[in-house]
Design an enzyme around this catalytic site. Structure first.
Site, PDB file in Angstrom:
ATOM      1  N   THR A 122      -9.908  58.653  25.251  1.00 33.05           N
ATOM      2  CA  THR A 122     -10.886  58.489  26.324  1.00 33.05           C
ATOM      3  C   THR A 122     -11.207  59.828  26.991  1.00 33.05           C
ATOM      4  OG1 THR A 122     -11.233  57.513  28.507  1.00 33.05           O
ATOM      5  CG2 THR A 122      -8.951  57.893  27.878  1.00 33.05           C
ATOM      6  N   ASP A 123     -12.401  59.897  27.582  1.00 33.15           N
ATOM      7  CA  ASP A 123     -12.768  61.111  28.339  1.00 33.15           C
ATOM      8  C   ASP A 123     -12.004  61.207  29.662  1.00 33.15           C
ATOM      9  OD1 ASP A 123     -14.055  59.043  29.736  1.00 33.15           O
ATOM     10  OD2 ASP A 123     -15.979  60.081  29.895  1.00 33.15           O
ATOM     11  N   GLU A 124     -11.354  60.102  30.071  1.00 34.52           N
ATOM     12  CA  GLU A 124     -10.659  60.104  31.369  1.00 34.52           C
ATOM     13  C   GLU A 124      -9.461  61.049  31.384  1.00 34.52           C
ATOM     14  OE1 GLU A 124     -10.099  56.420  33.353  1.00 34.52           O
ATOM     15  OE2 GLU A 124     -11.920  55.552  32.535  1.00 34.52           O
ATOM     16  N   LYS A 153      -2.895  57.617  28.321  1.00 38.80           N
ATOM     17  CA  LYS A 153      -3.773  57.962  27.191  1.00 38.80           C
ATOM     18  C   LYS A 153      -3.658  59.453  26.861  1.00 38.80           C
ATOM     19  CE  LYS A 153      -6.470  55.828  25.226  1.00 38.80           C
ATOM     20  NZ  LYS A 153      -6.359  55.059  23.944  1.00 38.80           N
TER      21      LYS A 153
HETATM   22  P1  NAD Z   1      -9.521  46.238  25.309  1.00 40.30           P
HETATM   23  O1  NAD Z   1      -8.623  46.166  26.498  1.00 40.30           O
HETATM   24  O2  NAD Z   1     -10.771  45.441  25.292  1.00 40.30           O
HETATM   25  O3  NAD Z   1      -8.701  45.839  23.995  1.00 40.30           O
HETATM   26  C1  NAD Z   1      -7.386  46.260  23.771  1.00 40.30           C
HETATM   27  C2  NAD Z   1      -6.809  45.430  22.623  1.00 40.30           C
HETATM   28  O4  NAD Z   1      -5.487  45.928  22.341  1.00 40.30           O
HETATM   29  C3  NAD Z   1      -6.669  43.943  22.960  1.00 40.30           C
HETATM   30  O5  NAD Z   1      -7.139  43.172  21.883  1.00 40.30           O
HETATM   31  C4  NAD Z   1      -5.185  43.765  23.146  1.00 40.30           C
HETATM   32  O6  NAD Z   1      -4.719  42.466  22.815  1.00 40.30           O
HETATM   33  C5  NAD Z   1      -4.615  44.821  22.213  1.00 40.30           C
HETATM   34  N1  NAD Z   1      -3.257  45.249  22.587  1.00 40.30           N
HETATM   35  C6  NAD Z   1      -2.831  45.597  23.823  1.00 40.30           C
HETATM   36  N2  NAD Z   1      -1.526  45.900  23.785  1.00 40.30           N
HETATM   37  C7  NAD Z   1      -1.123  45.748  22.495  1.00 40.30           C
HETATM   38  C8  NAD Z   1       0.108  45.928  21.826  1.00 40.30           C
HETATM   39  N3  NAD Z   1       1.207  46.305  22.491  1.00 40.30           N
HETATM   40  N4  NAD Z   1       0.152  45.708  20.501  1.00 40.30           N
HETATM   41  C9  NAD Z   1      -0.946  45.307  19.828  1.00 40.30           C
HETATM   42  N5  NAD Z   1      -2.143  45.119  20.403  1.00 40.30           N
HETATM   43  C10 NAD Z   1      -2.227  45.331  21.736  1.00 40.30           C
HETATM   44  O7  NAD Z   1      -9.823  47.782  25.103  1.00 40.30           O
HETATM   45  P2  NAD Z   1     -11.174  48.496  24.622  1.00 40.30           P
HETATM   46  O8  NAD Z   1     -12.069  48.660  25.776  1.00 40.30           O
HETATM   47  O9  NAD Z   1     -11.659  47.844  23.391  1.00 40.30           O
HETATM   48  O10 NAD Z   1     -10.605  49.940  24.260  1.00 40.30           O
HETATM   49  C11 NAD Z   1     -10.090  50.204  22.951  1.00 40.30           C
HETATM   50  C12 NAD Z   1      -9.582  51.623  22.898  1.00 40.30           C
HETATM   51  O11 NAD Z   1     -10.632  52.521  23.210  1.00 40.30           O
HETATM   52  C13 NAD Z   1      -8.454  51.920  23.904  1.00 40.30           C
HETATM   53  O12 NAD Z   1      -7.534  52.775  23.286  1.00 40.30           O
HETATM   54  C14 NAD Z   1      -9.166  52.623  25.046  1.00 40.30           C
HETATM   55  O13 NAD Z   1      -8.288  53.506  25.715  1.00 40.30           O
HETATM   56  C15 NAD Z   1     -10.234  53.372  24.288  1.00 40.30           C
HETATM   57  N6  NAD Z   1     -11.478  53.674  25.039  1.00 40.30           N
HETATM   58  C16 NAD Z   1     -12.132  52.652  25.688  1.00 40.30           C
HETATM   59  C17 NAD Z   1     -13.326  52.942  26.345  1.00 40.30           C
HETATM   60  C18 NAD Z   1     -14.101  51.856  27.054  1.00 40.30           C
HETATM   61  O14 NAD Z   1     -15.091  52.173  27.736  1.00 40.30           O
HETATM   62  N7  NAD Z   1     -13.743  50.586  26.937  1.00 40.30           N
HETATM   63  C19 NAD Z   1     -13.833  54.246  26.348  1.00 40.30           C
HETATM   64  C20 NAD Z   1     -13.117  55.245  25.692  1.00 40.30           C
HETATM   65  C21 NAD Z   1     -11.944  54.936  25.027  1.00 40.30           C
HETATM   66  O1  TDX Z   2     -16.160  45.738  39.851  1.00 40.35           O
HETATM   67  C1  TDX Z   2     -16.210  46.964  39.698  1.00 40.35           C
HETATM   68  N1  TDX Z   2     -16.951  47.718  40.578  1.00 40.35           N
HETATM   69  C2  TDX Z   2     -17.083  49.070  40.453  1.00 40.35           C
HETATM   70  O2  TDX Z   2     -17.766  49.717  41.271  1.00 40.35           O
HETATM   71  C3  TDX Z   2     -15.524  47.622  38.618  1.00 40.35           C
HETATM   72  C4  TDX Z   2     -14.693  46.833  37.643  1.00 40.35           C
HETATM   73  C5  TDX Z   2     -15.682  48.986  38.505  1.00 40.35           C
HETATM   74  N2  TDX Z   2     -16.420  49.701  39.390  1.00 40.35           N
HETATM   75  C6  TDX Z   2     -16.621  51.144  39.190  1.00 40.35           C
HETATM   76  C7  TDX Z   2     -15.393  51.970  38.910  1.00 40.35           C
HETATM   77  C8  TDX Z   2     -15.938  53.058  38.005  1.00 40.35           C
HETATM   78  O3  TDX Z   2     -16.549  54.072  38.797  1.00 40.35           O
HETATM   79  O4  TDX Z   2     -17.439  51.258  38.010  1.00 40.35           O
HETATM   80  C9  TDX Z   2     -17.039  52.368  37.204  1.00 40.35           C
HETATM   81  C10 TDX Z   2     -16.590  51.869  35.855  1.00 40.35           C
HETATM   82  O5  TDX Z   2     -15.382  51.146  36.026  1.00 40.35           O
HETATM   83  P1  TDX Z   2     -14.606  50.458  34.783  1.00 40.35           P
HETATM   84  O6  TDX Z   2     -15.545  49.591  34.032  1.00 40.35           O
HETATM   85  O7  TDX Z   2     -13.350  49.865  35.318  1.00 40.35           O
HETATM   86  O8  TDX Z   2     -14.352  51.712  33.842  1.00 40.35           O
HETATM   87  P2  TDX Z   2     -13.563  53.088  34.061  1.00 40.35           P
HETATM   88  O9  TDX Z   2     -12.521  52.986  35.098  1.00 40.35           O
HETATM   89  O10 TDX Z   2     -14.588  54.180  34.197  1.00 40.35           O
HETATM   90  O11 TDX Z   2     -12.833  53.201  32.617  1.00 40.35           O
HETATM   91  C11 TDX Z   2     -13.510  52.771  31.401  1.00 40.35           C
HETATM   92  O12 TDX Z   2     -14.038  53.853  30.688  1.00 40.35           O
HETATM   93  C12 TDX Z   2     -13.142  54.697  30.038  1.00 40.35           C
HETATM   94  C13 TDX Z   2     -12.596  51.958  30.523  1.00 40.35           C
HETATM   95  O13 TDX Z   2     -12.053  50.872  31.257  1.00 40.35           O
HETATM   96  C14 TDX Z   2     -11.521  52.800  29.935  1.00 40.35           C
HETATM   97  O14 TDX Z   2     -10.725  52.046  29.030  1.00 40.35           O
HETATM   98  C15 TDX Z   2     -12.153  53.944  29.191  1.00 40.35           C
HETATM   99  O15 TDX Z   2     -11.178  54.822  28.722  1.00 40.35           O
END
Ligand code: NAD
Ligand code: TDX
Length: 329
Positions: A122-124, A153
């Site tokens: 992630t970019d975080e 991460k």
């Molecule tokens: P998500 O939370 O939707 O899905 C995570 C999945 O991992 C789920 O299906 C969960 O059951 C599984 N999981 C959790 N713990 C586990 C374990 N111990 N063993 C096996 N499976 C397990 O997450 P996402 O949003 O799809 O993100 C996927 C990946 O991408 C993560 O590594 C996250 O850090 C990264 N990522 C997400 C975003 C985003 O915006 N969502 C952005 C950048 C990177």
């Molecule tokens: O209800 C909300 N109201 C609100 O203002 C929620 C859930 C979030 N927010 C804000 C917080 C953040 O500024 O919106 C922005 C986005 O929040 P999230 O969807 O929780 O994402 P963020 O915390 O930015 O992280 C996401 O992007 C990077 C993913 O959850 C991570 O898994 C990924 O790595």
């Protein structure tokens, strides 16, 4: 190619499995997922009988399960993680367990079986940028994670690189910005906002709403991983981001309200997230230059497609909604 996808029942993992099986009909996928609160087999119901797809319910921190799942595999694409920042503030331990220990267990198995490893980061991990600036994260930005989620991460990224340098494991890493699109659990900002509006609740905007994320449509992310897996340089990291021109959360909210025919009266400003990162922005010129990837989709069209998807798939998100709201009570 036989691929082990971890976390394939989650948001990005399930989109990736759909993307890959459609694009590479000769490949097969094993999905290893614990099915935590964030894992939904309903996201994969259309392919559950596809002979190219199999599912193992198991924990990536369990070496015996991982050993079973890795048999005959050519590539691991590692998505499994605890992914929600708000949850990491409530309960950090499971983030360290899954994101750090789980990644190490997978790396060890990949090392033993000489399997190519792609890590989804992630970019975080780079921390926060100031609001009034045009600074962007690059591959050489120092790590500065600020939430238990991003710290875990960051640790996992370091472990992946350590296995490359120390053991010669063939790895690549992508660090991607905020994704949105179909099959995103209703806990995240855009999916929560749409499903709140569809259930007669207001949009909960944290703090002043002037927080900026670099939004990317999930399919573009899948395509970036595809490019890196096939043509990326082993040992390298690639940043992946979108084209949203610094829209803040309030501006994103207003776009969704407009698409759904609603107005500002649906906005509720709520208590801010502790340690809330102000702004993320990603310079994705390396992956563009080296691999020709760029986010091709028009943001507004993708947002509209996402709203349409949630409107049409109430059966998917309705059962998840109460649980995702429960952590805020
Ligand atoms: P998500 O939370 O939707 O899905 C995570 C999945 O991992 C789920 O299906 C969960 O059951 C599984 N999981 C959790 N713990 C586990 C374990 N111990 N063993 C096996 N499976 C397990 O997450 P996402 O949003 O799809 O993100 C996927 C990946 O991408 C993560 O590594 C996250 O850090 C990264 N990522 C997400 C975003 C985003 O915006 N969502 C952005 C950048 C990177
Ligand atoms: O209800 C909300 N109201 C609100 O203002 C929620 C859930 C979030 N927010 C804000 C917080 C953040 O500024 O919106 C922005 C986005 O929040 P999230 O969807 O929780 O994402 P963020 O915390 O930015 O992280 C996401 O992007 C990077 C993913 O959850 C991570 O898994 C990924 O790595």
């Amino acid at each position: 190619m036989k691929i082990l996808v971890t976390g394939g029942a989650g948001f990005i993992g399930s989109n990736f499995i759909h993307y890959w099986l459609a694009k590479y009909p000769a490949d097969s996928i094993v999905n290893l997922d614990l099915l935590t609160y964030a894992g939904h087999l309903s996201s994969l119901s259309d392919i559950e009988n596809d002979p190219r797809y199999s599912f193992i319910q198991g924990d990536i921190t369990d070496a015996v399960t991982v050993e079973k799942a890795i048999t005959g595999v050519d590539l691991i694409v590692h998505f499994a993680a605890e992914s929600h920042v708000d949850r990491s503030i409530l309960d950090p331990l499971v983030f360290v367990r899954t994101n750090v220990l789980g990644t190490q267990i997978l790396l060890e198995a990949a090392r033993k079986h000489s399997v190519r490893f792609h890590h989804v980061g992630t970019d975080e991990v780079f921390g926060a940028l100031p609001l009034e600036s045009d600074l962007k994260f690059t591959e050489s930005t120092p790590y500065d994670p600020r939430s238990p989620y991003s710290a875990s991460k960051a640790a996992s990224d370091h472990l992946v690189r350590a296995y490359f340098h120390t053991f010669g494991l063939p790895i690549t890493i992508t660090n991607c910005s905020n994704n949105f699109g179909p099959f995103q659990d209703p806990e995240k900002f855009i999916s929560r906002m749409i499903t709140n509006l569809l259930t007669g609740q207001k949009v909960k905007v944290y703090g002043d709403g002037k927080y900026v994320r670099d939004w990317l449509f999930v399919e573009d992310h899948c395509r970036a991983i595809d490019e890196v897996v096939h043509r990326g340089q082993v040992g390298e990291t690639y940043l992946v981001g979108g084209l949203t021109e610094d829209f803040n959360n309030l501006e994103i909210t207003r776009k969704v309200l407009q698409i759904m025919g609603k107005d500002d009266s649906e906005i509720e400003f709520v208590t801010d997230r502790p340690g809330h990162d102000r702004r993320y922005a990603v310079d994705w010129s390396k992956i563009q230059r080296e691999l020709g990837w760029e986010p091709t989709k028009d943001f507004d069209a993708c947002l509209k497609a996402t709203v349409d998807w949630y409107q049409a798939h109430e059966d998917w998100w309705k059962p998840l909604k109460a649980q995702s709201e429960a952590i805020y009570k």
